[in-house]
Design a protein around this motif. Structure first.
Motif, PDB file in Angstrom:
ATOM      1  N   ALA A  54     -26.318  -6.738  23.050  1.00 12.17           N
ATOM      2  CA  ALA A  54     -26.076  -5.482  23.759  1.00 12.17           C
ATOM      3  C   ALA A  54     -27.407  -4.959  24.285  1.00 12.17           C
ATOM      4  O   ALA A  54     -28.472  -5.339  23.796  1.00 12.17           O
ATOM      5  CB  ALA A  54     -25.431  -4.477  22.815  1.00 12.17           C
ATOM      6  N   PRO A  55     -27.386  -4.090  25.302  1.00 12.16           N
ATOM      7  CA  PRO A  55     -28.644  -3.516  25.816  1.00 12.16           C
ATOM      8  C   PRO A  55     -29.451  -2.911  24.659  1.00 12.16           C
ATOM      9  O   PRO A  55     -28.944  -2.121  23.878  1.00 12.16           O
ATOM     10  CB  PRO A  55     -28.158  -2.445  26.794  1.00 12.16           C
ATOM     11  CG  PRO A  55     -26.805  -2.914  27.232  1.00 12.16           C
ATOM     12  CD  PRO A  55     -26.208  -3.594  26.040  1.00 12.16           C
ATOM     13  N   GLY A  56     -30.701  -3.303  24.546  1.00 13.06           N
ATOM     14  CA  GLY A  56     -31.499  -2.924  23.391  1.00 13.06           C
ATOM     15  C   GLY A  56     -31.895  -1.460  23.370  1.00 13.06           C
ATOM     16  O   GLY A  56     -32.507  -0.971  24.312  1.00 13.06           O
ATOM     17  N   ASN A  57     -31.532  -0.755  22.310  1.00 16.63           N
ATOM     18  CA  ASN A  57     -32.006   0.607  22.052  1.00 16.63           C
ATOM     19  C   ASN A  57     -31.793   0.883  20.569  1.00 16.63           C
ATOM     20  O   ASN A  57     -31.312   0.018  19.824  1.00 16.63           O
ATOM     21  CB  ASN A  57     -31.286   1.651  22.923  1.00 16.63           C
ATOM     22  CG  ASN A  57     -29.772   1.588  22.767  1.00 16.63           C
ATOM     23  OD1 ASN A  57     -29.260   1.548  21.650  1.00 16.63           O
ATOM     24  ND2 ASN A  57     -29.055   1.578  23.895  1.00 16.63           N
ATOM     25  N   HIS A  58     -32.157   2.064  20.121  1.00 14.44           N
ATOM     26  CA  HIS A  58     -32.066   2.345  18.689  1.00 14.44           C
ATOM     27  C   HIS A  58     -30.637   2.313  18.189  1.00 14.44           C
ATOM     28  O   HIS A  58     -30.388   1.988  17.033  1.00 14.44           O
ATOM     29  CB  HIS A  58     -32.718   3.696  18.375  1.00 14.44           C
ATOM     30  CG  HIS A  58     -31.996   4.881  18.948  1.00 14.44           C
ATOM     31  ND1 HIS A  58     -32.107   5.239  20.269  1.00 14.44           N
ATOM     32  CD2 HIS A  58     -31.157   5.768  18.373  1.00 14.44           C
ATOM     33  CE1 HIS A  58     -31.363   6.317  20.483  1.00 14.44           C
ATOM     34  NE2 HIS A  58     -30.773   6.657  19.355  1.00 14.44           N
ATOM     35  N   VAL A  59     -29.672   2.626  19.042  1.00 15.65           N
ATOM     36  CA  VAL A  59     -28.267   2.617  18.626  1.00 15.65           C
ATOM     37  C   VAL A  59     -27.799   1.188  18.386  1.00 15.65           C
ATOM     38  O   VAL A  59     -27.224   0.872  17.337  1.00 15.65           O
ATOM     39  CB  VAL A  59     -27.376   3.308  19.686  1.00 15.65           C
ATOM     40  CG1 VAL A  59     -25.905   3.156  19.313  1.00 15.65           C
ATOM     41  CG2 VAL A  59     -27.744   4.779  19.800  1.00 15.65           C
ATOM     42  N   THR A  60     -28.028   0.316  19.357  1.00 18.93           N
ATOM     43  CA  THR A  60     -27.547  -1.052  19.202  1.00 18.93           C
ATOM     44  C   THR A  60     -28.292  -1.791  18.096  1.00 18.93           C
ATOM     45  O   THR A  60     -27.720  -2.641  17.417  1.00 18.93           O
ATOM     46  CB  THR A  60     -27.681  -1.820  20.530  1.00 18.93           C
ATOM     47  OG1 THR A  60     -29.047  -1.781  20.971  1.00 18.93           O
ATOM     48  CG2 THR A  60     -26.791  -1.209  21.600  1.00 18.93           C
ATOM     49  N   THR A  61     -29.571  -1.471  17.902  1.00 19.90           N
ATOM     50  CA  THR A  61     -30.312  -2.094  16.805  1.00 19.90           C
ATOM     51  C   THR A  61     -29.719  -1.696  15.463  1.00 19.90           C
ATOM     52  O   THR A  61     -29.532  -2.526  14.572  1.00 19.90           O
ATOM     53  CB  THR A  61     -31.799  -1.686  16.861  1.00 19.90           C
ATOM     54  OG1 THR A  61     -32.363  -2.165  18.083  1.00 19.90           O
ATOM     55  CG2 THR A  61     -32.572  -2.286  15.687  1.00 19.90           C
ATOM     56  N   TYR A  62     -29.417  -0.421  15.298  1.00 20.82           N
ATOM     57  CA  TYR A  62     -28.812   0.045  14.047  1.00 20.82           C
ATOM     58  C   TYR A  62     -27.449  -0.619  13.820  1.00 20.82           C
ATOM     59  O   TYR A  62     -27.151  -1.093  12.720  1.00 20.82           O
ATOM     60  CB  TYR A  62     -28.653   1.561  14.076  1.00 20.82           C
ATOM     61  CG  TYR A  62     -27.882   2.099  12.890  1.00 20.82           C
ATOM     62  CD1 TYR A  62     -28.517   2.323  11.679  1.00 20.82           C
ATOM     63  CD2 TYR A  62     -26.513   2.351  12.986  1.00 20.82           C
ATOM     64  CE1 TYR A  62     -27.808   2.801  10.586  1.00 20.82           C
ATOM     65  CE2 TYR A  62     -25.797   2.820  11.897  1.00 20.82           C
ATOM     66  CZ  TYR A  62     -26.450   3.043  10.701  1.00 20.82           C
ATOM     67  OH  TYR A  62     -25.735   3.500   9.622  1.00 20.82           O
TER      68      TYR A  62
END
Length: 519
Positions: A85-93
């Motif tokens: 998924a597009p990388g950001n703090h939400v998808t990393t979590y």
């Protein structure tokens, strides 16, 4: 099925002949030469760009070796499928917590379902409404607005046409009928209503109102009044907004965030978070027999328990069809979901006291025969060993008086250096310490069962505990001793054992009388 890749946000460390993976819902420790030499190289290659054949070539592993290594990582929920998924703090979590997202095999699938979801926030306090809406949109929810009940025509259409919809109502004592109006509008559309409230001392979440499945708002108000809870407040509370977002994502994606325990149990409870200290209490909200809306006929505690556990969840509260619940193989699950091994705590093998050793081993341990090395003395649902055993008493060579039995290594682990007298350990029970030489505490590791048995895990944990308690009593009687079970206890035994709330539950407490056979 897309190519597999390592979940995002994991921290991988090598230490003392082992490989430690942090950042997932549970810590994973891999031992042995393969763990320190093979897994690090393989993990670096698992970026989702290689086929299994390319992985085998790049890692130098045979096809069979690669399958074994991938199965190890897969069974522990450390791999995901599909394009990232597009990388950001939400998808990393979400990626590193993928095993707890209701069975999604890839973060992109979860984010796609979030994007197809709609949320309507109802709150007089615009600050609270804006915070909740903004956080949900940042988390990937495709449509989220604040407004009134019933929603405007365009808002109603968005809710009705969404893959999954949710209405969040912030309770306001000045408008008690608003919750009833929201539930009445949502019920024929199968849309759950998440209640969020703040009081002077707590933040409350739940129930997820859905007529015919949960108790109604009127029954909740009556229950709160009878319990003497402080009244709801119209004051804005930042914690309320944050927990509302977490619970909304749990509903929309099947993520057990606020109150673990399965969809059915969570939908029907109020979770209360204390503001003065980090404490969470859960309370089942049952219908009243005289409620004309709920029309529930049996007010007994047993009926309430059965009602909380049974029944198929409505479509609005089930996990997305994009999710495929992963299976946990019995032995891998046993090793993965075991309570912390406490590596720094003193331990020693059983053996100094033949009676205690036999009672511990044959109640919660393995037979360890060549023919069946993994067979247990006592039946266990899924071979997941939900019945954990603790001992309170004197153990030569170990500090303190509180110990946990490690069934995998057949050892006792000291929980604390403090010496707790039996009288103090039993203070929260109806047992007396006089005449007792030791105390056994059976604990249900319910979280170990949830991943495989979902809502049935609560039933199964008590069934496992019953089998273990019966075995303990029979073994003691066979050896000329007797165990005396407590009929009641409070929260103190769980605190003494440092149990994890909502995951480990005291199911039986038994005092051991030596030389006093069962009558």
């Amino acid at each position: 099925m897309g190519e597999e890749r390592l979940c995002d946000g994991l921290m991988i460390t090598a230490a003392d002949g082992a490989l430690i993976v942090e950042g997932a819902p549970r810590r994973h420790v891999f031992h042995g030469k393969a763990a320190t030499e093979v897994l690090p190289k393989l993990m670096n290659l698992l970026d989702g760009s290689r086929t299994p054949e390319e992985l085998a070539d790049a890692s130098g592993l045979s096809s069979r070796q690669l399958d074994q290594a991938l199965n190890v990582l897969r069974d522990r929920g450390l791999l995901e499928e599909g394009a990232p998924a597009p990388g950001n703090h939400v998808t990393t979590y979400l990626s590193r917590n993928l095993p707890d997202t209701g069975g999604y095999l890839g973060t992109a699938d979860l984010m796609r379902d979030f994007a197809d979801s709609a949320v309507h926030v109802v709150a007089d306090d615009l600050t609270t409404a804006d915070l909740i809406s903004a956080d949900l949109r940042e988390s990937g929810i495709g449509w989220c607005v604040s407004g009134a009940v019933p929603p405007a025509e365009d808002q109603a259409a968005a809710l009705e046409n969404a893959r999954r919809a949710l209405v969040i109502v912030v309770a306001d004592p000045r408008e008690p009928a608003r919750m009833d109006e929201a539930v009445a509008w949502c019920a024929p559309r199968g849309i759950p209503v998440l209640r969020v409230a703040a009081t002077a001392e707590h933040v409350e979440l739940g129930p997820w109102f859905l007529t015919g499945y949960t108790a109604c708002p009127s029954c909740l108000r009556r229950s709160r009044a009878e319990a003497g809870w402080e009244p709801e407040s119209e004051t804005h509370n930042p914690l309320m907004a944050g927990t509302a977002v977490a619970e909304a994502l749990a509903i929309l994606g099947g993520i057990p965030v606020i109150a673990p325990g399965g969809t059915m149990a969570r939908a029907r409870i109020v979770a209360r978070i204390a503001l003065a200290e980090p404490a969470l209490d859960r309370h089942l909200v049952t219908p009243y027999p005289d409620c004309g809306t709920c029309a529930w006929s049996d007010p007994s505690p047993m009926a309430a328990y059965e009602w909380a556990q049974e029944g198929d969840a409505p479509p609005g509260l089930t996990v997305s069809t994009s999710a495929t619940p992963f299976e946990i193989k019995p032995w891998e699950g046993l090793k993965t979901l075991r309570t912390p091994s406490l590596p720094a705590h003193p331990r020693r093998p059983l053996g100094d006291d033949p009676l205690l050793a036999e009672l511990l081993r044959k109640t919660a341990g393995y037979r360890r025969t060549p023919e069946a090395p993994l067979q247990r003395w006592v039946p266990s649902g899924g071979n997941l060993a939900s019945a954990e055993l603790y001992l309170i008493g004197e153990v030569p060579g170990l500090p303190g008086t509180v110990f946990r039995y490690d069934d995998v290594n057949d050892t006792l682990i000291a929980m604390s250096p403090d010496r707790v007298p039996l009288a103090e350990a039993l203070a929260g029970t109806d047992l007396r310490a006089e005449g007792l030489s030791a105390v056994f505490v059976l604990v249900a590791g319910r979280r170990r069962l949830e991943y495989k048995y979902a809502d049935f895990s609560h039933h199964l944990a008590h069934l496992d505990a019953g089998c273990a308690a019966t075995q303990l009593a029979l073994l003691a009687a066979e050896r000329g001793a007797r165990v005396e079970y407590a009929a009641t206890w409070d929260e103190r035994p769980a605190g003494l054992l440092s149990l994890i709330p909502d995951q480990q539950i005291v199911t039986a407490i038994a005092g051991l009388h030596r030389g006093i056979p069962c009558p």
